[in-house]
Design a protein around this motif. Sequence first.
Motif, short mmCIF file in Angstrom:
data_model
loop_
_atom_site.label_atom_id
_atom_site.label_comp_id
_atom_site.label_asym_id
_atom_site.label_seq_id
_atom_site.Cartn_x
_atom_site.Cartn_y
_atom_site.Cartn_z
N ILE A 197 -9.38 -1.38 8.36
CA ILE A 197 -8.71 -0.23 7.76
C ILE A 197 -8.83 -0.25 6.24
N LEU A 198 -8.66 -1.44 5.66
CA LEU A 198 -8.66 -1.55 4.19
C LEU A 198 -9.98 -1.05 3.59
N ALA A 199 -11.09 -1.36 4.28
CA ALA A 199 -12.39 -0.91 3.77
C ALA A 199 -12.41 0.62 3.64
N LEU A 200 -11.75 1.29 4.56
CA LEU A 200 -11.69 2.76 4.50
C LEU A 200 -10.67 3.25 3.46
N GLU A 201 -9.58 2.49 3.31
CA GLU A 201 -8.59 2.86 2.29
C GLU A 201 -9.28 2.98 0.93
N HIS A 202 -10.19 2.02 0.68
CA HIS A 202 -10.85 1.99 -0.62
C HIS A 202 -11.78 3.19 -0.83
N SER A 208 2.62 -3.99 -5.93
CA SER A 208 3.48 -5.17 -5.71
C SER A 208 2.66 -6.38 -5.29
N GLY A 209 1.36 -6.19 -4.99
CA GLY A 209 0.63 -7.29 -4.36
C GLY A 209 -0.78 -7.46 -4.83
N SER A 210 -1.70 -7.54 -3.88
CA SER A 210 -3.09 -7.91 -4.16
C SER A 210 -3.84 -6.89 -5.03
N GLY A 211 -3.61 -5.62 -4.78
CA GLY A 211 -4.22 -4.61 -5.64
C GLY A 211 -5.66 -4.26 -5.31
N SER A 212 -6.06 -4.43 -4.04
CA SER A 212 -7.45 -4.07 -3.73
C SER A 212 -7.65 -2.55 -3.83
N ASN A 213 -6.61 -1.77 -3.52
CA ASN A 213 -6.74 -0.31 -3.72
C ASN A 213 -6.80 0.03 -5.21
N LEU A 214 -5.99 -0.66 -6.00
CA LEU A 214 -6.08 -0.48 -7.45
C LEU A 214 -7.51 -0.74 -7.92
N GLN A 215 -8.10 -1.83 -7.41
CA GLN A 215 -9.48 -2.17 -7.80
C GLN A 215 -10.43 -1.02 -7.49
N VAL A 253 2.57 -2.18 10.46
CA VAL A 253 2.07 -1.10 11.31
C VAL A 253 0.76 -1.45 12.02
N ARG A 254 -0.03 -2.39 11.47
CA ARG A 254 -1.27 -2.73 12.21
C ARG A 254 -0.90 -3.43 13.50
N GLN A 255 0.05 -4.37 13.43
CA GLN A 255 0.49 -5.08 14.64
C GLN A 255 1.10 -4.10 15.64
N LEU A 297 0.94 5.20 -5.71
CA LEU A 297 1.54 4.00 -5.11
C LEU A 297 0.42 3.26 -4.37
N ALA A 298 0.18 2.02 -4.78
CA ALA A 298 -0.93 1.26 -4.18
C ALA A 298 -0.39 -0.11 -3.75
N GLY A 299 0.24 -0.11 -2.57
CA GLY A 299 0.86 -1.35 -2.10
C GLY A 299 2.15 -1.64 -2.84
N PHE A 300 2.87 -0.59 -3.22
CA PHE A 300 4.15 -0.74 -3.93
C PHE A 300 5.25 -0.80 -2.88
N ASN A 319 0.75 8.22 -1.97
CA ASN A 319 0.85 6.90 -1.35
C ASN A 319 -0.28 6.75 -0.34
N ILE A 320 -0.66 5.50 -0.08
CA ILE A 320 -1.59 5.24 1.03
C ILE A 320 -0.90 4.38 2.06
N HIS A 321 -1.15 4.73 3.33
CA HIS A 321 -0.46 4.05 4.43
C HIS A 321 -1.51 3.63 5.46
N PRO A 322 -1.42 2.39 5.96
CA PRO A 322 -2.49 1.88 6.84
C PRO A 322 -2.30 2.25 8.32
N ALA A 323 -2.08 3.51 8.59
CA ALA A 323 -2.02 4.02 9.97
C ALA A 323 -2.27 5.52 9.91
C1 GRF Z 1 -2.52 -1.41 1.87
O1 GRF Z 1 -2.74 -1.77 3.19
C2 GRF Z 1 -1.86 -0.06 1.81
O2 GRF Z 1 -2.21 0.76 2.87
C3 GRF Z 1 -0.40 -0.41 1.89
O3 GRF Z 1 -0.26 -1.61 1.17
C4 GRF Z 1 -1.50 -2.31 1.18
C5 GRF Z 1 -1.87 -2.59 -0.25
O4 GRF Z 1 -3.00 -3.41 -0.35
N1 GRF Z 1 0.41 0.66 1.37
P1 GRF Z 1 -3.63 -3.70 -1.78
O5 GRF Z 1 -2.52 -4.33 -2.63
O6 GRF Z 1 -4.12 -2.42 -2.34
O7 GRF Z 1 -4.74 -4.69 -1.51
#
Ligand code: GRF
Length: 217
Positions: free
Chosen positions: A170-175, A9-16, A121-123, A86-89, A107-111
Motif C-alpha cells: 500500500i505504501l508504494a501506492l501512497e507515494h 509523527s513518524g518515518s515520513g516516507s510520504n513526506l519524502q 487498518v491493514r491487519q 497530514l502525513a502520518g500525523f 490526509n492519507i489513509h492506508p485503506a
Molecule cells: C501511512 O501509512 C499513512 O497512510 C498513515 O500513516 C503512515 C505514515 O507513513 N496515515 P510515513 O510516516 O509517511 O512513512
Amino acid sequence: MIRLGILVSGSGSNLQAIMDSCVCGDIDGMVAVVISNVEEAYALKRAENYDIPTKVISHEHYPDRVNFDMQLVKTLKEFDVGLVVLAGFMRILTPEFLKHFPGRIMNIHPALLPSFPGLEVRQKAIDHGVKLSGCSVHFVDDGVDTGPIIIQAAVPVYPDDSKEELKDRILALEHKIYPRAIQLFAQGRLDIVERKVFIRDQVKEKTAYMVNPPLED
Ligand code: GRF
C-alpha cells in the motif's frame, strides 16, 4: 506556487515522496515547514536533509488539544502555508484548527475508505478477508477519516499476507497518489460539493478495473 505545511509523527516516507515531487516539478509547490509532535520522528531528518525548516511541537507540553492546535495554527500561518498536509500525523485535529484552513487540509489513509477508518487498518483488512485494499487521500473534516475523498488506489490482498507485506504494498501506492492529489489542488482543479470532490478536466476511464484473484489463470 503553493506553500505546503506538512504535519508528521513518524518515518515520513510520504513526506519524502512529496518533497521529491516538489523538487522534480511533479508538484507546483514547495514544502514551507515540517512540524512534528514527536521529537525523534525520522521525518524531521528527511526534511533537514532538504534544508526545509522544521519545528517540534509536542502535544505533551500543552494543557489541552485546543491549545496544542492553536500553536500548530500559529506556526503554519507564520510560514504562510496554503495547504496543510497530514502525513502520518498521529493526532486528531480539533474543529478550532479546521476552521483556520477550510477545505485546505488533506490526509492519507492506508485503506479504501469508508472501509477501515481509524488505526491498525491493514491487519483489520487482512482479518476481514478482503481481496482488495489500498489507500485514500481525503480532505479532513471533523470526523475520523470521514472527509471528502480526492483519490484512491487499490492493491490485491492475499489471505496469508502479513501486515508488513500489505503495508509495503500500500505504501508504494501512497507515494504516488499523495503527490498527485496535492498537484491537483495546486492546479486549482479540485471542487468540493457536499461529500464529492469533482476534478476538473478529468478523463473518465470507462474500462479500467482491478480484480483479485484474476478472472483467468
Ligand atoms: C501511512 O501509512 C499513512 O497512510 C498513515 O500513516 C503512515 C505514515 O507513513 N496515515 P510515513 O510516516 O509517511 O512513512
